[in-house]
Design an enzyme around this catalytic site. Structure first.
Site, PDB file in Angstrom:
ATOM      1  N   SER A  65       0.794  -1.231   0.000  1.00  0.00           N
ATOM      2  CA  SER A  65       0.000   0.000   0.000  1.00  0.00           C
ATOM      3  C   SER A  65       0.826   1.280   0.000  1.00  0.00           C
ATOM      4  CB  SER A  65      -0.958   0.002   1.191  1.00  0.00           C
ATOM      5  OG  SER A  65      -2.021  -0.898   0.964  1.00  0.00           O
ATOM      6  N   GLY A 308       2.707  -0.967   3.892  1.00  0.00           N
ATOM      7  CA  GLY A 308       2.202  -1.748   2.775  1.00  0.00           C
ATOM      8  C   GLY A 308       2.268  -3.238   3.030  1.00  0.00           C
ATOM      9  N   ALA A 309       1.108  -3.855   3.267  1.00  0.00           N
ATOM     10  CA  ALA A 309       1.058  -5.308   3.419  1.00  0.00           C
ATOM     11  C   ALA A 309       1.042  -5.974   2.051  1.00  0.00           C
ATOM     12  CB  ALA A 309      -0.173  -5.715   4.224  1.00  0.00           C
ATOM     13  N   SER A 310       1.774  -7.061   1.933  1.00  0.00           N
ATOM     14  CA  SER A 310       1.742  -7.922   0.762  1.00  0.00           C
ATOM     15  C   SER A 310       1.622  -9.350   1.284  1.00  0.00           C
ATOM     16  CB  SER A 310       3.023  -7.736  -0.070  1.00  0.00           C
ATOM     17  OG  SER A 310       4.183  -7.904   0.734  1.00  0.00           O
ATOM     18  N   GLY A 312       2.450 -12.094   3.041  1.00  0.00           N
ATOM     19  CA  GLY A 312       3.567 -12.532   3.865  1.00  0.00           C
ATOM     20  C   GLY A 312       4.677 -11.524   4.038  1.00  0.00           C
TER      21      GLY A 312
END
Length: 474
Positions: A65, A308-310, A312
Protein backbone atom coordinates in the site's frame (compact mmCIF):
# COMPACT_ATOMS: atom_id res chain seq x y z
CA UNK A 1 25.28 15.91 11.53
CA UNK A 2 28.75 14.43 11.04
CA UNK A 3 29.87 11.12 9.55
CA UNK A 4 30.23 9.50 12.96
CA UNK A 5 26.62 10.31 13.81
CA UNK A 6 25.40 8.72 10.61
CA UNK A 7 27.60 5.65 11.09
CA UNK A 8 25.84 5.23 14.44
CA UNK A 9 22.49 5.25 12.64
CA UNK A 10 23.68 2.62 10.17
CA UNK A 11 25.03 0.43 12.97
CA UNK A 12 21.80 0.70 14.93
CA UNK A 13 19.71 -0.32 11.92
CA UNK A 14 21.97 -3.31 11.34
CA UNK A 15 22.17 -4.48 14.96
CA UNK A 16 18.51 -3.98 15.85
CA UNK A 17 17.34 -5.67 12.66
CA UNK A 18 19.55 -8.72 13.22
CA UNK A 19 18.45 -9.08 16.85
CA UNK A 20 14.73 -8.76 16.09
CA UNK A 21 14.84 -11.15 13.13
CA UNK A 22 16.65 -13.80 15.17
CA UNK A 23 14.21 -13.52 18.09
CA UNK A 24 11.00 -13.40 16.04
CA UNK A 25 11.48 -15.81 13.11
CA UNK A 26 11.74 -13.08 10.46
CA UNK A 27 13.79 -14.54 7.58
CA UNK A 28 14.92 -11.23 6.06
CA UNK A 29 14.82 -7.49 6.50
CA UNK A 30 16.10 -4.46 4.60
CA UNK A 31 15.97 -0.82 5.70
CA UNK A 32 17.37 2.54 4.72
CA UNK A 33 17.61 6.11 5.97
CA UNK A 34 18.23 9.38 4.19
CA UNK A 35 19.02 12.32 6.44
CA UNK A 36 20.47 15.71 5.63
CA UNK A 37 22.35 14.58 2.53
CA UNK A 38 23.54 11.20 3.80
CA UNK A 39 22.03 7.83 2.97
CA UNK A 40 22.54 4.27 4.19
CA UNK A 41 20.84 0.95 3.38
CA UNK A 42 21.35 -2.25 5.40
CA UNK A 43 20.10 -5.79 4.79
CA UNK A 44 19.90 -8.90 6.91
CA UNK A 45 18.97 -12.54 6.49
CA UNK A 46 17.20 -14.41 3.72
CA UNK A 47 14.94 -13.16 0.95
CA UNK A 48 13.43 -16.58 0.22
CA UNK A 49 13.61 -19.58 2.56
CA UNK A 50 13.01 -21.96 -0.35
CA UNK A 51 16.06 -20.92 -2.35
CA UNK A 52 18.15 -19.52 0.50
CA UNK A 53 18.78 -16.36 -1.52
CA UNK A 54 20.18 -13.65 0.76
CA UNK A 55 18.40 -10.39 1.45
CA UNK A 56 20.63 -7.74 -0.10
CA UNK A 57 20.59 -3.95 -0.05
CA UNK A 58 19.22 -3.97 -3.61
CA UNK A 59 16.72 -6.82 -3.21
CA UNK A 60 13.31 -5.96 -4.61
CA UNK A 61 10.04 -6.48 -2.72
CA UNK A 62 6.35 -5.78 -3.05
CA UNK A 63 5.80 -2.26 -1.73
CA UNK A 64 2.12 -2.96 -1.01
CA UNK A 65 0.00 0.00 0.00
CA UNK A 66 2.95 2.38 -0.16
CA UNK A 67 1.78 2.37 -3.80
CA UNK A 68 -1.17 4.52 -2.69
CA UNK A 69 1.16 7.50 -2.25
CA UNK A 70 2.51 6.85 -5.76
CA UNK A 71 -1.02 6.66 -7.17
CA UNK A 72 -1.92 9.92 -5.44
CA UNK A 73 1.20 11.55 -6.86
CA UNK A 74 0.14 10.46 -10.36
CA UNK A 75 -3.32 11.97 -9.83
CA UNK A 76 -1.83 15.28 -8.65
CA UNK A 77 0.45 15.33 -11.71
CA UNK A 78 -2.65 15.31 -13.88
CA UNK A 79 -4.12 18.09 -11.74
CA UNK A 80 -0.93 20.09 -12.30
CA UNK A 81 -1.35 19.57 -16.04
CA UNK A 82 -4.95 20.74 -16.00
CA UNK A 83 -6.29 17.33 -17.03
CA UNK A 84 -8.07 16.58 -13.74
CA UNK A 85 -9.98 18.74 -11.28
CA UNK A 86 -10.01 17.50 -7.69
CA UNK A 87 -13.49 18.95 -7.14
CA UNK A 88 -15.06 17.37 -10.22
CA UNK A 89 -17.27 14.27 -9.91
CA UNK A 90 -15.41 11.10 -10.84
CA UNK A 91 -18.23 10.20 -13.26
CA UNK A 92 -17.51 13.30 -15.32
CA UNK A 93 -14.30 11.54 -16.43
CA UNK A 94 -15.37 7.95 -15.84
CA UNK A 95 -19.10 7.72 -16.68
CA UNK A 96 -19.17 3.94 -16.27
CA UNK A 97 -18.28 4.25 -12.55
CA UNK A 98 -21.24 3.06 -10.48
CA UNK A 99 -22.01 1.29 -7.19
CA UNK A 100 -24.92 -0.95 -6.26
CA UNK A 101 -26.69 1.95 -4.55
CA UNK A 102 -28.31 4.08 -7.29
CA UNK A 103 -26.74 7.52 -7.60
CA UNK A 104 -24.11 6.92 -4.90
CA UNK A 105 -21.12 7.06 -7.26
CA UNK A 106 -22.32 10.37 -8.73
CA UNK A 107 -21.55 12.16 -5.45
CA UNK A 108 -17.91 11.05 -5.24
CA UNK A 109 -15.35 13.69 -6.22
CA UNK A 110 -11.81 13.02 -7.43
CA UNK A 111 -10.40 14.29 -4.11
CA UNK A 112 -12.52 11.76 -2.19
CA UNK A 113 -10.73 8.89 -3.96
CA UNK A 114 -7.24 9.85 -2.75
CA UNK A 115 -8.18 11.16 0.71
CA UNK A 116 -9.98 7.95 1.80
CA UNK A 117 -13.26 9.84 2.28
CA UNK A 118 -15.18 8.27 -0.63
CA UNK A 119 -17.23 5.72 1.33
CA UNK A 120 -16.83 2.95 -1.29
CA UNK A 121 -17.46 -0.36 0.49
CA UNK A 122 -14.96 -2.50 -1.41
CA UNK A 123 -12.08 -3.06 0.98
CA UNK A 124 -11.96 -6.83 0.39
CA UNK A 125 -13.26 -6.94 -3.17
CA UNK A 126 -10.71 -9.05 -5.09
CA UNK A 127 -11.82 -9.64 -8.70
CA UNK A 128 -9.23 -11.75 -10.46
CA UNK A 129 -8.54 -10.10 -13.82
CA UNK A 130 -5.21 -9.73 -15.59
CA UNK A 131 -3.62 -7.51 -18.18
CA UNK A 132 -4.42 -4.15 -19.65
CA UNK A 133 -8.15 -4.27 -18.92
CA UNK A 134 -7.83 -5.37 -15.28
CA UNK A 135 -8.81 -2.00 -13.78
CA UNK A 136 -11.64 -1.63 -16.27
CA UNK A 137 -12.97 -5.00 -15.08
CA UNK A 138 -12.65 -3.92 -11.44
CA UNK A 139 -14.70 -0.76 -11.98
CA UNK A 140 -17.32 -2.67 -13.99
CA UNK A 141 -17.73 -5.14 -11.13
CA UNK A 142 -18.32 -2.46 -8.51
CA UNK A 143 -21.78 -1.71 -9.91
CA UNK A 144 -23.04 -5.17 -8.99
CA UNK A 145 -20.88 -6.08 -6.02
CA UNK A 146 -20.17 -3.07 -3.81
CA UNK A 147 -22.14 -0.38 -2.02
CA UNK A 148 -21.32 2.49 0.33
CA UNK A 149 -20.33 2.78 3.98
CA UNK A 150 -21.10 6.50 4.30
CA UNK A 151 -21.75 9.63 2.27
CA UNK A 152 -18.64 11.05 0.54
CA UNK A 153 -16.75 13.40 2.86
CA UNK A 154 -18.79 12.31 5.91
CA UNK A 155 -16.21 9.92 7.41
CA UNK A 156 -12.70 8.57 6.88
CA UNK A 157 -12.06 4.93 6.04
CA UNK A 158 -8.90 3.52 4.49
CA UNK A 159 -9.96 2.77 0.93
CA UNK A 160 -8.42 0.26 -1.43
CA UNK A 161 -11.40 0.73 -3.73
CA UNK A 162 -10.93 4.49 -3.96
CA UNK A 163 -7.31 4.11 -5.05
CA UNK A 164 -8.16 1.48 -7.66
CA UNK A 165 -10.87 3.69 -9.12
CA UNK A 166 -8.28 6.50 -9.18
CA UNK A 167 -5.96 4.20 -11.12
CA UNK A 168 -8.66 3.51 -13.70
CA UNK A 169 -9.43 7.23 -13.88
CA UNK A 170 -5.77 7.86 -14.72
CA UNK A 171 -5.87 5.26 -17.47
CA UNK A 172 -8.90 6.91 -19.08
CA UNK A 173 -7.54 10.47 -19.04
CA UNK A 174 -3.98 9.56 -20.13
CA UNK A 175 -4.60 6.69 -22.53
CA UNK A 176 -1.90 4.64 -20.78
CA UNK A 177 -2.27 1.56 -18.62
CA UNK A 178 -1.54 2.11 -14.93
CA UNK A 179 1.78 0.19 -15.10
CA UNK A 180 2.86 2.22 -18.16
CA UNK A 181 1.97 5.48 -16.42
CA UNK A 182 3.79 4.46 -13.25
CA UNK A 183 6.91 3.66 -15.27
CA UNK A 184 6.79 6.82 -17.41
CA UNK A 185 5.78 9.47 -14.90
CA UNK A 186 7.25 8.21 -11.61
CA UNK A 187 9.81 5.42 -11.86
CA UNK A 188 11.73 7.21 -14.61
CA UNK A 189 11.72 10.84 -13.38
CA UNK A 190 12.21 9.92 -9.70
CA UNK A 191 15.08 7.58 -10.48
CA UNK A 192 13.43 4.39 -9.19
CA UNK A 193 15.65 2.38 -11.48
CA UNK A 194 15.05 -1.04 -9.94
CA UNK A 195 11.26 -0.80 -9.63
CA UNK A 196 8.82 -2.85 -11.67
CA UNK A 197 5.10 -3.50 -11.96
CA UNK A 198 4.76 -7.26 -12.36
CA UNK A 199 6.10 -10.63 -11.25
CA UNK A 200 7.30 -11.20 -14.83
CA UNK A 201 9.58 -8.17 -14.55
CA UNK A 202 10.63 -8.87 -10.95
CA UNK A 203 11.83 -12.39 -11.72
CA UNK A 204 14.60 -10.90 -13.87
CA UNK A 205 16.34 -9.54 -10.74
CA UNK A 206 16.69 -10.44 -7.06
CA UNK A 207 13.26 -10.22 -5.39
CA UNK A 208 12.09 -11.25 -1.93
CA UNK A 209 8.98 -13.31 -1.27
CA UNK A 210 6.73 -13.20 1.79
CA UNK A 211 6.44 -15.76 4.57
CA UNK A 212 3.92 -16.67 7.26
CA UNK A 213 4.64 -18.15 10.69
CA UNK A 214 3.77 -21.83 11.00
CA UNK A 215 0.93 -22.04 13.57
CA UNK A 216 2.71 -24.77 15.55
CA UNK A 217 6.42 -24.07 15.25
CA UNK A 218 6.29 -20.32 14.41
CA UNK A 219 9.01 -20.97 11.84
CA UNK A 220 8.58 -18.99 8.62
CA UNK A 221 6.99 -20.81 5.69
CA UNK A 222 6.85 -19.31 2.19
CA UNK A 223 3.72 -17.68 0.83
CA UNK A 224 1.74 -19.49 -1.82
CA UNK A 225 0.77 -16.19 -3.46
CA UNK A 226 3.37 -13.71 -4.66
CA UNK A 227 1.15 -10.81 -5.76
CA UNK A 228 -2.49 -9.86 -5.52
CA UNK A 229 -4.41 -9.67 -8.83
CA UNK A 230 -3.62 -6.98 -11.39
CA UNK A 231 -6.93 -5.35 -10.40
CA UNK A 232 -5.26 -4.22 -7.18
CA UNK A 233 -2.26 -2.51 -8.82
CA UNK A 234 -3.04 1.12 -7.84
CA UNK A 235 -3.84 0.09 -4.24
CA UNK A 236 -0.61 -1.88 -3.89
CA UNK A 237 -1.13 -5.31 -5.37
CA UNK A 238 1.69 -5.48 -7.93
CA UNK A 239 4.34 -2.67 -7.80
CA UNK A 240 7.79 -3.83 -6.69
CA UNK A 241 10.75 -1.71 -5.66
CA UNK A 242 13.84 -1.48 -3.50
CA UNK A 243 14.63 0.50 -0.39
CA UNK A 244 16.81 2.86 -2.44
CA UNK A 245 13.89 3.44 -4.83
CA UNK A 246 11.52 4.27 -1.95
CA UNK A 247 14.10 6.61 -0.44
CA UNK A 248 14.34 8.40 -3.80
CA UNK A 249 10.56 8.79 -3.91
CA UNK A 250 10.49 10.07 -0.34
CA UNK A 251 13.31 12.51 -1.08
CA UNK A 252 11.27 13.84 -4.01
CA UNK A 253 8.49 14.76 -1.59
CA UNK A 254 11.02 16.22 0.85
CA UNK A 255 12.33 18.47 -1.92
CA UNK A 256 8.99 19.93 -2.94
CA UNK A 257 8.53 17.62 -5.92
CA UNK A 258 12.07 17.65 -7.33
CA UNK A 259 13.73 14.24 -7.64
CA UNK A 260 17.31 13.50 -6.47
CA UNK A 261 18.41 13.79 -10.12
CA UNK A 262 16.89 17.28 -10.39
CA UNK A 263 13.77 16.38 -12.40
CA UNK A 264 10.55 18.22 -11.51
CA UNK A 265 8.10 15.40 -10.73
CA UNK A 266 5.30 17.31 -9.01
CA UNK A 267 4.57 20.97 -8.31
CA UNK A 268 5.48 22.31 -4.89
CA UNK A 269 1.82 23.25 -4.40
CA UNK A 270 0.67 19.69 -5.01
CA UNK A 271 3.34 18.27 -2.71
CA UNK A 272 2.11 20.63 -0.01
CA UNK A 273 -1.52 19.68 -0.69
CA UNK A 274 -0.74 16.00 -0.22
CA UNK A 275 0.74 16.81 3.19
CA UNK A 276 -2.14 18.96 4.43
CA UNK A 277 -4.96 17.54 6.55
CA UNK A 278 -7.86 16.41 4.36
CA UNK A 279 -9.83 14.77 7.17
CA UNK A 280 -9.31 14.30 10.90
CA UNK A 281 -11.44 11.89 12.93
CA UNK A 282 -9.91 13.29 16.12
CA UNK A 283 -9.19 9.92 17.67
CA UNK A 284 -5.69 8.61 18.53
CA UNK A 285 -6.02 5.38 16.56
CA UNK A 286 -6.80 7.16 13.26
CA UNK A 287 -4.16 9.78 12.46
CA UNK A 288 -5.21 12.74 10.32
CA UNK A 289 -5.28 11.93 6.60
CA UNK A 290 -3.64 14.01 3.93
CA UNK A 291 -3.83 12.95 0.31
CA UNK A 292 -2.04 9.63 -0.03
CA UNK A 293 -0.04 10.28 3.13
CA UNK A 294 -1.21 9.48 6.64
CA UNK A 295 -0.05 12.20 9.06
CA UNK A 296 1.25 10.53 12.23
CA UNK A 297 1.79 12.98 15.10
CA UNK A 298 4.78 12.12 17.28
CA UNK A 299 4.53 14.89 19.82
CA UNK A 300 5.07 18.11 17.90
CA UNK A 301 6.59 16.36 14.86
CA UNK A 302 4.52 15.00 11.97
CA UNK A 303 5.65 11.83 10.21
CA UNK A 304 4.13 11.34 6.76
CA UNK A 305 3.78 7.59 6.40
CA UNK A 306 2.24 4.66 4.60
CA UNK A 307 2.75 0.98 5.31
CA UNK A 308 2.20 -1.75 2.78
CA UNK A 309 1.06 -5.31 3.42
CA UNK A 310 1.74 -7.92 0.76
CA UNK A 311 1.26 -11.71 0.96
CA UNK A 312 3.57 -12.53 3.87
CA UNK A 313 5.48 -9.24 3.94
CA UNK A 314 5.21 -5.63 5.04
CA UNK A 315 6.88 -2.40 3.93
CA UNK A 316 6.98 1.10 5.37
CA UNK A 317 7.83 4.53 3.97
CA UNK A 318 8.11 7.55 6.28
CA UNK A 319 8.99 11.16 5.46
CA UNK A 320 9.78 13.66 8.21
CA UNK A 321 9.86 17.09 6.52
CA UNK A 322 10.77 19.00 9.68
CA UNK A 323 14.00 17.01 9.98
CA UNK A 324 14.87 16.30 6.32
CA UNK A 325 14.64 12.55 6.91
CA UNK A 326 13.23 9.58 4.98
CA UNK A 327 12.98 6.05 6.38
CA UNK A 328 12.05 2.97 4.34
CA UNK A 329 11.98 -0.70 5.27
CA UNK A 330 10.68 -4.14 4.34
CA UNK A 331 10.45 -7.42 6.25
CA UNK A 332 9.27 -10.71 4.78
CA UNK A 333 6.83 -11.74 7.50
CA UNK A 334 3.80 -9.70 8.67
CA UNK A 335 5.27 -9.38 12.17
CA UNK A 336 8.11 -7.24 10.82
CA UNK A 337 5.84 -4.21 11.29
CA UNK A 338 6.89 -4.32 14.96
CA UNK A 339 10.51 -3.86 13.90
CA UNK A 340 9.53 -1.02 11.55
CA UNK A 341 7.91 0.72 14.51
CA UNK A 342 10.90 0.18 16.81
CA UNK A 343 13.36 1.56 14.27
CA UNK A 344 11.18 4.57 13.47
CA UNK A 345 10.85 5.43 17.15
CA UNK A 346 14.60 5.03 17.68
CA UNK A 347 15.30 7.38 14.78
CA UNK A 348 12.91 9.97 16.20
CA UNK A 349 13.92 9.71 19.87
CA UNK A 350 17.61 8.92 19.78
CA UNK A 351 18.81 10.24 16.45
CA UNK A 352 16.63 13.33 16.03
CA UNK A 353 15.95 14.01 19.71
CA UNK A 354 12.17 14.15 19.25
CA UNK A 355 10.26 13.63 22.53
CA UNK A 356 7.47 11.10 22.00
CA UNK A 357 4.74 11.53 24.62
CA UNK A 358 2.72 8.59 25.91
CA UNK A 359 -0.40 8.27 23.74
CA UNK A 360 -2.34 6.14 26.23
CA UNK A 361 -1.74 6.97 29.88
CA UNK A 362 -4.35 4.85 31.65
CA UNK A 363 -7.21 2.40 31.28
CA UNK A 364 -10.70 3.07 32.60
CA UNK A 365 -13.02 0.73 34.48
CA UNK A 366 -16.09 2.97 34.56
CA UNK A 367 -16.99 3.09 30.85
CA UNK A 368 -20.45 1.91 29.80
CA UNK A 369 -19.84 -0.75 27.15
CA UNK A 370 -23.41 -1.20 25.94
CA UNK A 371 -23.28 1.39 23.09
CA UNK A 372 -20.59 -0.63 21.34
CA UNK A 373 -21.89 -4.21 21.48
CA UNK A 374 -23.44 -5.48 18.25
CA UNK A 375 -22.54 -6.63 14.75
CA UNK A 376 -20.62 -4.44 12.31
CA UNK A 377 -20.14 -5.12 8.61
CA UNK A 378 -18.16 -3.97 5.62
CA UNK A 379 -17.47 -5.69 2.31
CA UNK A 380 -17.20 -9.45 3.06
CA UNK A 381 -16.20 -8.77 6.67
CA UNK A 382 -18.27 -9.26 9.84
CA UNK A 383 -17.23 -8.19 13.34
CA UNK A 384 -19.34 -9.39 16.27
CA UNK A 385 -18.78 -7.33 19.42
CA UNK A 386 -20.05 -8.58 22.79
CA UNK A 387 -19.48 -7.75 26.45
CA UNK A 388 -17.55 -10.43 28.36
CA UNK A 389 -16.19 -10.01 31.90
CA UNK A 390 -16.32 -6.22 31.74
CA UNK A 391 -14.44 -6.06 28.43
CA UNK A 392 -15.41 -5.97 24.78
CA UNK A 393 -14.79 -9.19 22.89
CA UNK A 394 -14.55 -9.08 19.11
CA UNK A 395 -14.92 -12.00 16.72
CA UNK A 396 -13.88 -11.19 13.17
CA UNK A 397 -14.99 -13.36 10.25
CA UNK A 398 -14.30 -13.08 6.54
CA UNK A 399 -17.32 -14.10 4.47
CA UNK A 400 -16.19 -14.46 0.84
CA UNK A 401 -18.61 -13.63 -1.94
CA UNK A 402 -17.41 -16.54 -4.07
CA UNK A 403 -14.68 -19.14 -4.40
CA UNK A 404 -12.25 -16.84 -6.21
CA UNK A 405 -12.55 -14.18 -3.50
CA UNK A 406 -11.94 -16.83 -0.82
CA UNK A 407 -8.90 -18.23 -2.62
CA UNK A 408 -7.25 -14.82 -3.00
CA UNK A 409 -8.03 -13.54 0.49
CA UNK A 410 -6.99 -16.68 2.34
CA UNK A 411 -3.70 -16.80 0.43
CA UNK A 412 -3.12 -13.12 1.21
CA UNK A 413 -3.88 -13.70 4.90
CA UNK A 414 -1.83 -16.87 5.24
CA UNK A 415 -4.72 -19.33 5.21
CA UNK A 416 -7.16 -17.95 7.78
CA UNK A 417 -10.74 -16.78 7.21
CA UNK A 418 -11.40 -15.81 10.82
CA UNK A 419 -9.35 -14.44 13.70
CA UNK A 420 -9.29 -15.73 17.29
CA UNK A 421 -11.52 -13.76 19.70
CA UNK A 422 -9.82 -10.56 20.87
CA UNK A 423 -10.61 -8.76 24.14
CA UNK A 424 -10.49 -4.95 24.39
CA UNK A 425 -10.29 -2.75 27.48
CA UNK A 426 -11.60 0.83 27.61
CA UNK A 427 -9.28 3.82 27.52
CA UNK A 428 -12.19 6.24 27.48
CA UNK A 429 -15.72 6.20 26.05
CA UNK A 430 -15.44 5.15 22.41
CA UNK A 431 -11.74 4.18 22.51
CA UNK A 432 -10.38 0.72 23.36
CA UNK A 433 -7.03 -1.08 23.50
CA UNK A 434 -6.36 -4.78 22.90
CA UNK A 435 -6.03 -6.49 26.28
CA UNK A 436 -2.59 -7.57 27.41
CA UNK A 437 -0.53 -4.91 25.65
CA UNK A 438 1.68 -2.51 27.62
CA UNK A 439 0.59 1.10 27.30
CA UNK A 440 3.81 2.14 25.56
CA UNK A 441 3.00 -0.24 22.68
CA UNK A 442 0.64 2.37 21.25
CA UNK A 443 3.00 5.36 21.23
CA UNK A 444 4.22 4.76 17.70
CA UNK A 445 2.95 3.28 14.47
CA UNK A 446 1.12 0.52 16.33
CA UNK A 447 -1.48 2.96 17.62
CA UNK A 448 -3.44 1.41 14.73
CA UNK A 449 -4.11 -1.54 17.07
CA UNK A 450 -6.50 0.65 19.05
CA UNK A 451 -10.21 0.50 18.18
CA UNK A 452 -12.66 3.39 18.23
CA UNK A 453 -16.44 3.72 17.91
CA UNK A 454 -18.19 6.69 16.34
CA UNK A 455 -21.51 8.45 15.79
CA UNK A 456 -23.53 7.40 18.84
CA UNK A 457 -27.26 7.54 18.05
CA UNK A 458 -30.00 6.39 20.42
CA UNK A 459 -27.39 4.83 22.67
CA UNK A 460 -25.63 2.81 19.95
CA UNK A 461 -22.48 3.44 17.93
CA UNK A 462 -23.02 3.45 14.16
CA UNK A 463 -19.39 2.80 13.19
CA UNK A 464 -16.38 0.86 14.45
CA UNK A 465 -12.88 1.87 13.30
CA UNK A 466 -10.00 -0.59 13.47
CA UNK A 467 -6.76 -0.14 11.58
CA UNK A 468 -8.19 2.98 9.95
CA UNK A 469 -11.06 0.98 8.40
CA UNK A 470 -14.73 1.53 9.19
CA UNK A 471 -17.34 -1.12 9.64
CA UNK A 472 -20.99 -0.13 10.02
CA UNK A 473 -23.50 -1.46 12.53
CA UNK A 474 -26.15 -3.73 11.01
Amino acid sequence: MNDNDFRTVEAQLREQSAAYCAANHVPGFVAGVFHAGRQAVVAHGTANVVTGAPMREDTGFLIGSVTKVLTTTLVLQQVDRGVLDLDAPVVSYLPEFALNVPGAADKILVRHLISHTNGIDADLYFPDAKGRDALKAYVAGLADSCGVLFEPGEQLSYSNGGMIVAGRLLEVVTGLSFPELLQRDLYGPVGMKDSSTSAEQAILRGTAIGHFPDPETMEARPTGLFTLPDTWGPAGGTPIGTVADLLAFGRTHLAGGVSPSGARVLSAASVALMQQVSYDMRTPNVPPMGMGWVRYPFGDVTVLAMSGASPGGVSLLCVVPEHDLVFAAYGNTPGAIMLHDQLLQWLLREHLGVPIPRLVTEMRQDVDLTPYAGTYRSDQLRIDVSIVDGQLEERTTYEPADGAQERIFTAFAGGAVSAPPQRYVPIRPGLFAPAGYPLEAFDGYLRLLLVSYHDIREGRARFRNGGGRLTRRV
